[in-house]
Design a protein around this motif. Structure first.
Motif, PDB file in Angstrom:
ATOM      1  N   ASP A 185      26.454  58.630  42.090  1.00 33.04           N
ATOM      2  CA  ASP A 185      26.763  58.355  41.251  1.00 33.04           C
ATOM      3  C   ASP A 185      25.271  56.775  40.282  1.00 33.04           C
ATOM      4  O   ASP A 185      25.840  55.469  39.557  1.00 33.04           O
ATOM      5  CB  ASP A 185      27.657  57.482  41.248  1.00 33.04           C
ATOM      6  CG  ASP A 185      27.601  56.287  42.813  1.00 33.04           C
ATOM      7  OD1 ASP A 185      26.688  57.177  43.371  1.00 33.04           O
ATOM      8  OD2 ASP A 185      28.220  55.280  43.232  1.00 33.04           O
TER       9      ASP A 185
ATOM     10  N   ARG B  38      21.113  56.394  39.239  1.00 38.98           N
ATOM     11  CA  ARG B  38      20.300  56.812  38.479  1.00 38.98           C
ATOM     12  C   ARG B  38      19.667  57.244  38.793  1.00 38.98           C
ATOM     13  O   ARG B  38      18.489  57.073  39.664  1.00 38.98           O
ATOM     14  CB  ARG B  38      20.062  55.714  37.646  1.00 38.98           C
ATOM     15  CG  ARG B  38      21.248  55.378  36.255  1.00 38.98           C
ATOM     16  CD  ARG B  38      20.663  54.378  35.673  1.00 38.98           C
ATOM     17  NE  ARG B  38      19.168  54.520  34.253  1.00 38.98           N
ATOM     18  CZ  ARG B  38      20.070  55.045  33.520  1.00 38.98           C
ATOM     19  NH1 ARG B  38      21.242  55.203  33.044  1.00 38.98           N
ATOM     20  NH2 ARG B  38      18.422  55.785  32.316  1.00 38.98           N
TER      21      ARG B  38
ATOM     22  N   ARG C 237      32.068  64.397  29.862  1.00 33.85           N
ATOM     23  CA  ARG C 237      33.549  65.696  28.808  1.00 33.85           C
ATOM     24  C   ARG C 237      32.589  66.859  28.260  1.00 33.85           C
ATOM     25  O   ARG C 237      32.741  67.854  28.525  1.00 33.85           O
ATOM     26  CB  ARG C 237      34.755  65.239  27.445  1.00 33.85           C
ATOM     27  CG  ARG C 237      35.209  63.992  27.783  1.00 33.85           C
ATOM     28  CD  ARG C 237      36.106  63.371  26.996  1.00 33.85           C
ATOM     29  NE  ARG C 237      36.903  62.628  27.011  1.00 33.85           N
ATOM     30  CZ  ARG C 237      37.508  61.741  27.763  1.00 33.85           C
ATOM     31  NH1 ARG C 237      36.475  60.668  27.285  1.00 33.85           N
ATOM     32  NH2 ARG C 237      38.615  60.754  27.564  1.00 33.85           N
TER      33      ARG C 237
ATOM     34  N   ASP D  45      26.921  58.741  32.851  1.00 32.52           N
ATOM     35  CA  ASP D  45      26.387  57.593  31.743  1.00 32.52           C
ATOM     36  C   ASP D  45      27.910  56.887  30.747  1.00 32.52           C
ATOM     37  O   ASP D  45      27.793  55.752  30.843  1.00 32.52           O
ATOM     38  CB  ASP D  45      25.335  57.736  31.111  1.00 32.52           C
ATOM     39  CG  ASP D  45      25.028  58.654  30.498  1.00 32.52           C
ATOM     40  OD1 ASP D  45      26.372  59.469  29.739  1.00 32.52           O
ATOM     41  OD2 ASP D  45      23.589  58.606  29.950  1.00 32.52           O
ATOM     42  N   SER D  46      28.264  57.858  30.876  1.00 29.43           N
ATOM     43  CA  SER D  46      29.301  57.678  29.769  1.00 29.43           C
ATOM     44  C   SER D  46      30.598  58.869  29.783  1.00 29.43           C
ATOM     45  O   SER D  46      30.551  59.723  30.712  1.00 29.43           O
ATOM     46  CB  SER D  46      29.044  57.223  28.368  1.00 29.43           C
ATOM     47  OG  SER D  46      28.721  58.522  27.745  1.00 29.43           O
ATOM     48  N   ALA D  47      31.596  58.604  29.211  1.00 28.26           N
ATOM     49  CA  ALA D  47      33.045  59.801  29.664  1.00 28.26           C
ATOM     50  C   ALA D  47      32.728  60.601  27.933  1.00 28.26           C
ATOM     51  O   ALA D  47      33.166  61.539  28.978  1.00 28.26           O
ATOM     52  CB  ALA D  47      34.539  58.842  28.905  1.00 28.26           C
ATOM     53  N   VAL D  48      32.405  60.407  27.675  1.00 32.71           N
ATOM     54  CA  VAL D  48      31.121  60.920  26.278  1.00 32.71           C
ATOM     55  C   VAL D  48      30.798  62.008  27.080  1.00 32.71           C
ATOM     56  O   VAL D  48      30.924  63.718  26.958  1.00 32.71           O
ATOM     57  CB  VAL D  48      31.340  60.567  24.759  1.00 32.71           C
ATOM     58  CG1 VAL D  48      30.293  61.793  24.250  1.00 32.71           C
ATOM     59  CG2 VAL D  48      31.931  59.774  24.515  1.00 32.71           C
ATOM     60  N   THR D  49      29.943  61.960  27.745  1.00 34.79           N
ATOM     61  CA  THR D  49      28.448  62.182  28.270  1.00 34.79           C
ATOM     62  C   THR D  49      29.111  63.786  29.213  1.00 34.79           C
ATOM     63  O   THR D  49      29.291  64.448  28.810  1.00 34.79           O
ATOM     64  CB  THR D  49      27.313  61.932  28.428  1.00 34.79           C
ATOM     65  OG1 THR D  49      26.438  60.930  27.625  1.00 34.79           O
ATOM     66  CG2 THR D  49      26.923  62.782  29.308  1.00 34.79           C
TER      67      THR D  49
ATOM     68  N   ALA E  15      34.391  60.095  35.766  1.00 36.60           N
ATOM     69  CA  ALA E  15      32.883  59.802  34.918  1.00 36.60           C
ATOM     70  C   ALA E  15      31.749  59.115  35.504  1.00 36.60           C
ATOM     71  O   ALA E  15      30.245  59.707  36.269  1.00 36.60           O
ATOM     72  CB  ALA E  15      32.949  60.054  33.188  1.00 36.60           C
ATOM     73  N   THR E  16      32.241  57.961  35.693  1.00 32.47           N
ATOM     74  CA  THR E  16      31.561  57.096  36.462  1.00 32.47           C
ATOM     75  C   THR E  16      31.485  57.557  38.083  1.00 32.47           C
ATOM     76  O   THR E  16      30.092  57.001  39.283  1.00 32.47           O
ATOM     77  CB  THR E  16      32.224  55.625  36.441  1.00 32.47           C
ATOM     78  OG1 THR E  16      32.519  55.504  35.432  1.00 32.47           O
ATOM     79  CG2 THR E  16      31.090  54.625  36.719  1.00 32.47           C
TER      80      THR E  16
ATOM     81  N   GLU F   6      37.593  58.182  32.629  1.00 33.19           N
ATOM     82  CA  GLU F   6      36.242  57.034  32.721  1.00 33.19           C
ATOM     83  C   GLU F   6      35.787  57.148  33.729  1.00 33.19           C
ATOM     84  O   GLU F   6      34.485  56.982  34.109  1.00 33.19           O
ATOM     85  CB  GLU F   6      37.186  56.289  31.846  1.00 33.19           C
ATOM     86  CG  GLU F   6      37.028  56.204  30.100  1.00 33.19           C
ATOM     87  CD  GLU F   6      38.094  56.974  29.831  1.00 33.19           C
ATOM     88  OE1 GLU F   6      38.948  57.389  30.556  1.00 33.19           O
ATOM     89  OE2 GLU F   6      38.393  57.273  28.611  1.00 33.19           O
ATOM     90  N   ARG F   7      37.239  56.921  34.589  1.00 30.85           N
ATOM     91  CA  ARG F   7      36.536  56.692  36.222  1.00 30.85           C
ATOM     92  C   ARG F   7      36.072  57.922  36.978  1.00 30.85           C
ATOM     93  O   ARG F   7      35.035  57.823  37.788  1.00 30.85           O
ATOM     94  CB  ARG F   7      37.888  56.182  37.246  1.00 30.85           C
ATOM     95  CG  ARG F   7      37.831  55.456  38.744  1.00 30.85           C
ATOM     96  CD  ARG F   7      38.226  55.483  39.199  1.00 30.85           C
ATOM     97  NE  ARG F   7      37.580  54.302  40.872  1.00 30.85           N
ATOM     98  CZ  ARG F   7      38.665  54.087  41.475  1.00 30.85           C
ATOM     99  NH1 ARG F   7      40.545  54.071  41.166  1.00 30.85           N
ATOM    100  NH2 ARG F   7      38.808  54.129  42.693  1.00 30.85           N
TER     101      ARG F   7
END
Length: 316
Positions: free
Chosen positions: A222, A224, A292, A286-290, A280-281, A277-278
């Motif tokens: 989780d 970077r 998916r 770095d985002s839910a879009v990425t 993904a984190t 969203e959770r």
């Protein structure tokens, strides 16, 4: 719609593991309604086949291959041995009527003997790739990949790569959802990408290698995790670290991280009711879009579809 008829050929010297890989993998496939999408035939030139290590009884004659939409040729123990003329004739007829033909491991030698690989890119077990290239110079042999999909003709490397190829074909035929369900039933990961290396070079780093770092990366997905940070933690320059990482794992640090994060996300989707969203984190995106986008690229399905297929949690 009738089931897709898939024929697996058996012959003297066939590798039982390769034959069973094809039969078992396609037999485990199920559509959403639970029906079997494949009708599987095992056919041979004669009823008794001397397989590598033991004998096999094969009740179906080669004539049963007549209407097969897909024909699979398992590996052979002695790739230098001449292919059975009856097998070659069966492949020629199948190809003429437009059947899809695939090989596992050294089964590529049979396809090459039948002329099916002329002018095509193909692969086989890395130990036999040089021999295939020498025996059939008209074939563009790629010894480094797990499988090659030329559309109507497919070839794979040895052993587990045959399973990767079978799952790839199921995905092509019936979609990612069915392929994912089949992989789950077989207790294996989703198929590896065909271009992945067949094996990891036997050139491990000095001292303890990267095992401690890999364990740390798994715990800290989780965060970077830039290559520079990983290299510093390993006590190497980024360039040396990248080289050593590939030597020990067979892939790049970024690809390793993506795969590890997808695996964590799969586990969270299966065992929690957390929002996308959770998930993904927690998995390090770095985002839910990425998340998916990457999840679909790797698995072929959306995170929500994965949860519907394999989720077991009712609460979060």
């Amino acid at each position: 719609m009738p089931p897709h008829h898939l024929a697996v050929l058996a012959f003297d010297g066939v590798l039982p593991f390769d034959l069973a890989t094809a039969v078992e993998t396609f037999a485990r496939a199920r559509l959403d309604d639970g029906t079997r999408p494949y009708r599987i035939t095992v056919a041979a030139p004669h009823a008794e086949v001397a397989a590598e290590g033991y004998g096999l009884r094969v009740p179906q004659a080669l004539a049963s291959v007549g209407d097969a939409a897909t024909v699979i040729v398992p590996g052979m123990a002695e790739p230098r041995s001449p292919a059975d003329p009856a097998i070659l004739a069966t492949l020629a007829r199948a190809r003429h009527r437009g059947a899809r033909i695939a090989s596992i491991c050294t089964g590529a030698f049979v396809l090459a003997a039948a002329g099916l690989l002329d002018g095509r890119r193909a692969t086989t077990h890395w130990q036999a790739a040089g021999l295939l290239a020498r025996m059939y110079p008209e074939v563009a042999v790629d010894p480094a990949v797990l499988y090659v999909d030329e559309g109507d003709v497919l070839t794979s490397a040895g052993a587990a790569a045959g399973l990767d190829l079978c799952l790839h074909m199921i995905r092509r035929d019936f979609g990612a959802r069915v392929a994912a369900r089949t992989a789950r039933a077989a207790v294996v990961p989703l198929e590896r990408a065909g271009g992945q290396a067949q094996f990891i070079q036997d050139d491990p780093p000095a001292a303890a290698g990267l095992a401690p770092l890999l364990d740390w990366m798994r715990v800290n997905l989780d965060q970077r995790l830039k290559v520079e940070r990983l290299a510093a933690r390993a006590g190497m320059s980024p360039r040396t670290f990248a080289r050593r990482f590939r030597a020990e794992t067979g892939t790049t640090p970024l690809q390793w991280l993506l795969t590890a994060r997808i695996r964590r996300a799969q586990l969270l989707l299966e065992t929690t009711a957390w929002s996308i969203e959770r998930v993904a984190t927690e998995a390090g995106f770095d985002s839910a879009v990425t998340f998916r986008q990457r999840f679909r690229q790797v698995t072929g399905v959306t995170p929500s579809d994965w949860r519907r297929s394999f989720g077991t949690s009712r609460s979060g």
